[in-house]
Design a protein around this motif. Structure first.
Motif, PDB file in Angstrom:
ATOM      1  N   MET A 287       0.815  -1.156  -0.026  1.00 10.49           N
ATOM      2  CA  MET A 287       0.080   0.129   0.007  1.00 10.49           C
ATOM      3  C   MET A 287       0.886   1.279   0.034  1.00 10.49           C
ATOM      4  O   MET A 287       0.796   2.101  -0.841  1.00 10.49           O
ATOM      5  CB  MET A 287      -0.979  -0.055   1.325  1.00 10.49           C
ATOM      6  N   GLU A 288       2.110   1.431   0.751  1.00 11.62           N
ATOM      7  CA  GLU A 288       2.912   2.515   0.956  1.00 11.62           C
ATOM      8  C   GLU A 288       3.469   2.627  -0.639  1.00 11.62           C
ATOM      9  O   GLU A 288       3.739   3.798  -0.964  1.00 11.62           O
ATOM     10  CB  GLU A 288       4.086   2.360   1.766  1.00 11.62           C
ATOM     11  N   ILE A 289       3.862   1.656  -1.204  1.00 15.04           N
ATOM     12  CA  ILE A 289       4.483   1.856  -2.332  1.00 15.04           C
ATOM     13  C   ILE A 289       3.654   2.292  -3.426  1.00 15.04           C
ATOM     14  O   ILE A 289       3.878   3.210  -4.185  1.00 15.04           O
ATOM     15  CB  ILE A 289       5.072   0.396  -2.835  1.00 15.04           C
ATOM     16  N   CYS A 290       2.362   1.800  -3.434  1.00 13.73           N
ATOM     17  CA  CYS A 290       1.323   2.410  -4.212  1.00 13.73           C
ATOM     18  C   CYS A 290       0.962   3.719  -4.208  1.00 13.73           C
ATOM     19  O   CYS A 290       0.833   4.461  -5.165  1.00 13.73           O
ATOM     20  CB  CYS A 290       0.030   1.313  -4.268  1.00 13.73           C
ATOM     21  N   LEU A 291       0.952   4.010  -2.955  1.00 15.27           N
ATOM     22  CA  LEU A 291       0.294   5.460  -2.652  1.00 15.27           C
ATOM     23  C   LEU A 291       1.591   6.440  -3.003  1.00 15.27           C
ATOM     24  O   LEU A 291       1.279   7.504  -3.602  1.00 15.27           O
ATOM     25  CB  LEU A 291       0.282   5.687  -1.074  1.00 15.27           C
ATOM     26  N   SER A 292       2.815   6.133  -2.861  1.00 15.80           N
ATOM     27  CA  SER A 292       3.905   7.010  -3.155  1.00 15.80           C
ATOM     28  C   SER A 292       4.027   6.975  -4.549  1.00 15.80           C
ATOM     29  O   SER A 292       4.589   8.041  -5.238  1.00 15.80           O
ATOM     30  CB  SER A 292       5.270   6.205  -2.690  1.00 15.80           C
ATOM     31  N   HIS A 293       3.703   5.887  -5.376  1.00 15.40           N
ATOM     32  CA  HIS A 293       3.441   6.216  -6.971  1.00 15.40           C
ATOM     33  C   HIS A 293       2.322   6.716  -7.560  1.00 15.40           C
ATOM     34  O   HIS A 293       2.367   6.749  -8.821  1.00 15.40           O
ATOM     35  CB  HIS A 293       3.776   4.660  -7.505  1.00 15.40           C
ATOM     36  N   GLY A 294       1.376   6.933  -6.632  1.00 17.21           N
ATOM     37  CA  GLY A 294      -0.143   7.325  -7.290  1.00 17.21           C
ATOM     38  C   GLY A 294      -0.881   6.439  -8.011  1.00 17.21           C
ATOM     39  O   GLY A 294      -1.667   6.626  -8.616  1.00 17.21           O
ATOM     40  N   TRP A 295      -0.529   5.266  -7.418  1.00 16.19           N
ATOM     41  CA  TRP A 295      -1.491   4.002  -7.794  1.00 16.19           C
ATOM     42  C   TRP A 295      -2.268   3.690  -7.000  1.00 16.19           C
ATOM     43  O   TRP A 295      -2.489   4.284  -5.865  1.00 16.19           O
ATOM     44  CB  TRP A 295      -0.379   2.983  -8.447  1.00 16.19           C
ATOM     45  N   SER A 296      -2.982   2.521  -7.250  1.00 17.15           N
ATOM     46  CA  SER A 296      -3.941   2.005  -6.383  1.00 17.15           C
ATOM     47  C   SER A 296      -3.931   0.519  -6.369  1.00 17.15           C
ATOM     48  O   SER A 296      -3.799  -0.162  -7.225  1.00 17.15           O
ATOM     49  CB  SER A 296      -5.609   2.400  -6.820  1.00 17.15           C
ATOM     50  N   ILE A 297      -4.285  -0.002  -5.169  1.00 17.03           N
ATOM     51  CA  ILE A 297      -4.352  -1.491  -4.819  1.00 17.03           C
ATOM     52  C   ILE A 297      -5.495  -1.908  -4.116  1.00 17.03           C
ATOM     53  O   ILE A 297      -5.801  -1.324  -3.232  1.00 17.03           O
ATOM     54  CB  ILE A 297      -2.804  -1.857  -4.063  1.00 17.03           C
ATOM     55  N   THR A 298      -6.417  -2.693  -4.648  1.00 13.55           N
ATOM     56  CA  THR A 298      -7.551  -3.194  -4.068  1.00 13.55           C
ATOM     57  C   THR A 298      -7.594  -4.672  -4.066  1.00 13.55           C
ATOM     58  O   THR A 298      -7.058  -5.333  -5.168  1.00 13.55           O
ATOM     59  CB  THR A 298      -8.672  -2.592  -5.033  1.00 13.55           C
ATOM     60  N   LEU A 299      -8.650  -5.146  -3.282  1.00 13.61           N
ATOM     61  CA  LEU A 299      -8.649  -6.604  -3.390  1.00 13.61           C
ATOM     62  C   LEU A 299      -9.999  -6.625  -4.228  1.00 13.61           C
ATOM     63  O   LEU A 299     -11.221  -6.111  -4.012  1.00 13.61           O
ATOM     64  CB  LEU A 299      -9.020  -7.065  -1.763  1.00 13.61           C
ATOM     65  N   ALA A 300     -10.292  -7.413  -5.223  1.00 10.88           N
ATOM     66  CA  ALA A 300     -11.183  -7.536  -6.093  1.00 10.88           C
ATOM     67  C   ALA A 300     -12.427  -8.161  -5.514  1.00 10.88           C
ATOM     68  O   ALA A 300     -12.079  -8.959  -4.518  1.00 10.88           O
ATOM     69  CB  ALA A 300     -11.026  -8.237  -7.030  1.00 10.88           C
ATOM     70  N   PRO A 301     -13.623  -7.732  -5.824  1.00 11.31           N
ATOM     71  CA  PRO A 301     -14.876  -8.246  -4.930  1.00 11.31           C
ATOM     72  C   PRO A 301     -15.007  -9.887  -5.394  1.00 11.31           C
ATOM     73  O   PRO A 301     -14.484 -10.367  -6.337  1.00 11.31           O
ATOM     74  CB  PRO A 301     -15.934  -7.668  -5.925  1.00 11.31           C
ATOM     75  N   ALA A 302     -15.459 -10.568  -4.535  1.00 10.75           N
ATOM     76  CA  ALA A 302     -15.797 -11.917  -4.685  1.00 10.75           C
ATOM     77  C   ALA A 302     -16.661 -12.150  -5.712  1.00 10.75           C
ATOM     78  O   ALA A 302     -17.664 -11.677  -5.805  1.00 10.75           O
ATOM     79  CB  ALA A 302     -16.219 -12.703  -3.333  1.00 10.75           C
ATOM     80  N   ASP A 303     -16.299 -13.060  -6.546  1.00 11.10           N
ATOM     81  CA  ASP A 303     -17.244 -13.555  -7.641  1.00 11.10           C
ATOM     82  C   ASP A 303     -17.366 -14.867  -7.960  1.00 11.10           C
ATOM     83  O   ASP A 303     -18.168 -15.528  -8.799  1.00 11.10           O
ATOM     84  CB  ASP A 303     -16.314 -12.972  -9.043  1.00 11.10           C
ATOM     85  N   GLY A 304     -17.379 -15.387  -6.721  1.00 10.73           N
ATOM     86  CA  GLY A 304     -17.729 -16.794  -6.524  1.00 10.73           C
ATOM     87  C   GLY A 304     -16.599 -18.068  -6.912  1.00 10.73           C
ATOM     88  O   GLY A 304     -16.561 -19.211  -6.815  1.00 10.73           O
ATOM     89  N   THR A 305     -15.421 -17.501  -7.413  1.00 12.59           N
ATOM     90  CA  THR A 305     -14.128 -18.348  -7.841  1.00 12.59           C
ATOM     91  C   THR A 305     -13.303 -18.376  -6.519  1.00 12.59           C
ATOM     92  O   THR A 305     -13.014 -17.342  -5.612  1.00 12.59           O
ATOM     93  CB  THR A 305     -13.548 -17.855  -8.726  1.00 12.59           C
ATOM     94  N   PRO A 306     -12.824 -19.454  -6.190  1.00 14.60           N
ATOM     95  CA  PRO A 306     -11.870 -19.505  -4.963  1.00 14.60           C
ATOM     96  C   PRO A 306     -10.611 -18.945  -5.051  1.00 14.60           C
ATOM     97  O   PRO A 306     -10.201 -18.461  -6.091  1.00 14.60           O
ATOM     98  CB  PRO A 306     -11.508 -21.040  -4.843  1.00 14.60           C
ATOM     99  N   GLY A 307     -10.077 -18.120  -3.950  1.00 17.64           N
ATOM    100  CA  GLY A 307      -9.093 -17.641  -3.767  1.00 17.64           C
ATOM    101  C   GLY A 307      -9.325 -16.085  -3.783  1.00 17.64           C
ATOM    102  O   GLY A 307     -10.225 -15.520  -3.550  1.00 17.64           O
ATOM    103  N   ALA A 308      -8.042 -15.292  -3.656  1.00 19.12           N
ATOM    104  CA  ALA A 308      -7.986 -13.735  -3.533  1.00 19.12           C
ATOM    105  C   ALA A 308      -7.227 -13.314  -4.624  1.00 19.12           C
ATOM    106  O   ALA A 308      -6.244 -13.849  -5.262  1.00 19.12           O
ATOM    107  CB  ALA A 308      -7.320 -13.352  -2.208  1.00 19.12           C
ATOM    108  N   CYS A 309      -8.068 -12.077  -5.142  1.00 18.19           N
ATOM    109  CA  CYS A 309      -7.100 -11.486  -6.148  1.00 18.19           C
ATOM    110  C   CYS A 309      -6.916 -10.077  -5.931  1.00 18.19           C
ATOM    111  O   CYS A 309      -7.710  -9.306  -5.761  1.00 18.19           O
ATOM    112  CB  CYS A 309      -8.063 -11.395  -7.439  1.00 18.19           C
ATOM    113  N   PHE A 310      -5.569  -9.435  -6.049  1.00 20.10           N
ATOM    114  CA  PHE A 310      -5.223  -8.201  -5.772  1.00 20.10           C
ATOM    115  C   PHE A 310      -4.841  -7.403  -7.095  1.00 20.10           C
ATOM    116  O   PHE A 310      -3.967  -8.033  -7.932  1.00 20.10           O
ATOM    117  CB  PHE A 310      -4.115  -8.209  -5.000  1.00 20.10           C
ATOM    118  N   ILE A 311      -5.523  -6.519  -7.014  1.00 19.21           N
ATOM    119  CA  ILE A 311      -5.417  -5.493  -8.421  1.00 19.21           C
ATOM    120  C   ILE A 311      -4.497  -4.123  -8.385  1.00 19.21           C
ATOM    121  O   ILE A 311      -4.940  -3.458  -7.395  1.00 19.21           O
ATOM    122  CB  ILE A 311      -6.913  -5.219  -9.068  1.00 19.21           C
TER     123      ILE A 311
END
Length: 456
Positions: free
Chosen positions: A420-444
């Motif tokens: 999160m600190e790296i993304c904020l310093s670069h002006g980017w965004s990092i989010t956890l994608a909403p659950a779509d019924g597929t197992p696991g987690a996805c970070f964008i």
């Protein structure tokens, strides 16, 4: 309740003051104009004497005439029951008069010392008031007697009052509109430095605590507040810097003793060597993450240059290939889109960002599963096939030292906080994608464009 806007408050205060001044002036004028009929007729007769004086003309033969304005001449011509004048010379001879009518006849028959008379007319009795005036012209002295009726004076005054009221209302409305426009422009120019200071203050954060608000152009009443705010920022920056330096120094100083301790354990041949090595390895990893966190939290530690995100992803995958093999997890990298332009970033920080996300995915992925990294021209995402994240834990993911399952995790809960600190310093965004019924987690991670997106 007063509005919260300072501009609106200033405008309202100025308008209220203007309206109060206008009301006071109107009240004074009303008091001055409120007088008896006798006073109004006396004022009217005095004005008529001035009109006659200004219109008096004597030709070469000595004939006397009056060159009156159309407004005054029409009154004498049309209102013969209510207005008349008579001019005599020094010998008392009549030299000029208004047109013949009941008012003039009454004026001619009136005794010299009489000041009023009532005339009988077809439309009722008319009460006339008389005034005497001495007129001087070309060395000659004349005596004028002027008669005016009460009803004529009242009618003229009422008509004039209505005209004044209408004209005054239009003038007041136009003046208020003009005044409001001028005040709006002036007030907006006055508060413009305040708005600029507010925008600068809104951008102050942990990564730019060195920003200060300027006091040039600000009202003197606001300058102490801005200076106090700048002083508070100075103290906050100093405290934050001391904290970050302490964190970095402590982490750096702990690295060497931990390395020596690990070497001594390996050489000691103790029966619980594996357990001790695991503990020291975990401590070393936490110290390393603390050092990374201290580094990425300071903006001056970054060196920006054009970087190809896809190349950094390949380096991170190769770096963690042994860990993926040990846990029986396959890593698949996919590139979508025909062109992947470079982004302005710190290459080392970007590598840490990708490494932490990939390491987190590998640790949570079950053996035999696959971790997918998909890179597009303006973002990339990392997806695993693990247990995922509960809805109640989504808001806690990027909090420092938070771990979803503290008993099973060997980390310190700093990996995602570093991301999160790296993304904020670069002006980017990092989010956890909403659950779509597929197992696991996805970070964008969105390096450009909208932070919203989906995982595939």
């Amino acid at each position: 309740m007063l509005p919260r806007s300072l501009s609106v408050r200033l405008m309202l205060a100025t308008l209220v003051a203007l309206l109060a001044a206008a009301a006071t002036a109107a009240a004074v004028m009303l008091l001055l104009r409120t007088s008896s009929m006798e006073d109004m007729v006396r004022e009217e007769l005095a004005e008529e004497a001035v009109e006659l004086q200004q219109g008096l003309r004597i030709d070469a033969n000595g004939a006397v005439t009056f060159d009156l304005s159309p407004e005054v001449g029409n009154v004498y011509a049309a209102m013969r029951n209510d207005a008349a004048y008579r001019l005599t010379d020094g010998g008392g001879r009549n030299v000029a008069s208004s047109q013949d009518g009941p008012a003039l006849q009454a004026l001619l028959a009136l005794p010299p010392d009489a000041a009023e008379v009532t005339v009988t007319a077809p439309d009722g009795d008319v009460h006339l008031r008389v005034a005497d005036a001495t007129l001087e012209h070309a060395g000659h002295t004349y005596h004028a007697r002027i008669a005016r009726s009460d009803r004529l004076v009242a009618t003229l005054k009422d008509h004039a009052s209505k005209l004044y009221l209408r004209a005054g209302s239009v003038v007041v409305v136009l003046a208020l509109l003009t005044f409001s426009a001028v005040i709006y422009v002036i007030v907006n120019r006055m508060v413009r430095p305040l708005r600029q200071a507010s925008r600068v203050a809104a951008r102050v954060g942990p990564r730019n605590l060195g920003a200060r608000l300027r006091t040039e152009g600000l009202p003197s009443e606001v300058v102490p507040l801005i200076e106090a705010f700048n002083a508070a920022l100075e103290r906050l920056e100093q405290g934050f810097r001391v904290q970050q330096e302490f964190l970095a120094s402590a982490a750096h100083e702990l690295k060497t003793p931990l390395a020596l301790l690990q070497a001594e354990i390996e050489l000691s041949g103790a029966p619980n060597t594996d357990l001790l090595l695991r503990d020291t390895a975990q401590m070393a990893r936490q110290v390393h993450q603390l050092l990374h966190l201290a580094e990425v939290s300071e903006g001056h530690n970054y060196s920006f240059a054009p970087v190809l995100v896809a190349n950094v992803i390949d380096d991170a995958v190769e770096y963690l290939s042994r860990l993926a093999d040990q846990r029986g997890v396959d890593v698949l990298v996919t590139r979508e889109g025909t062109s992947h332009p470079p982004v302005d970033a710190d290459a080392g920080a970007l590598f840490v960002l990708v490494k932490n996300l990939l390491e987190n995915a590998v640790h949570h992925a079950p053996p035999g599963s696959m971790v997918r990294i998909v890179a597009t021209p303006d973002r990339f995402h990392v997806r695993d096939a693990g247990p995922g994240v509960h809805d109640a834990e989504r808001a806690l993911l990027f909090r420092r030292f938070w771990r979803g399952n503290a008993r099973e995790s060997n980390g310190a809960g700093l990996g995602l906080a570093i991301c999160m600190e790296i993304c904020l310093s670069h002006g980017w965004s990092i989010t956890l994608a909403p659950a779509d019924g597929t197992p696991g987690a996805c970070f964008i991670v969105a390096t450009g464009g909208s932070p919203q997106g989906t995982c595939r």
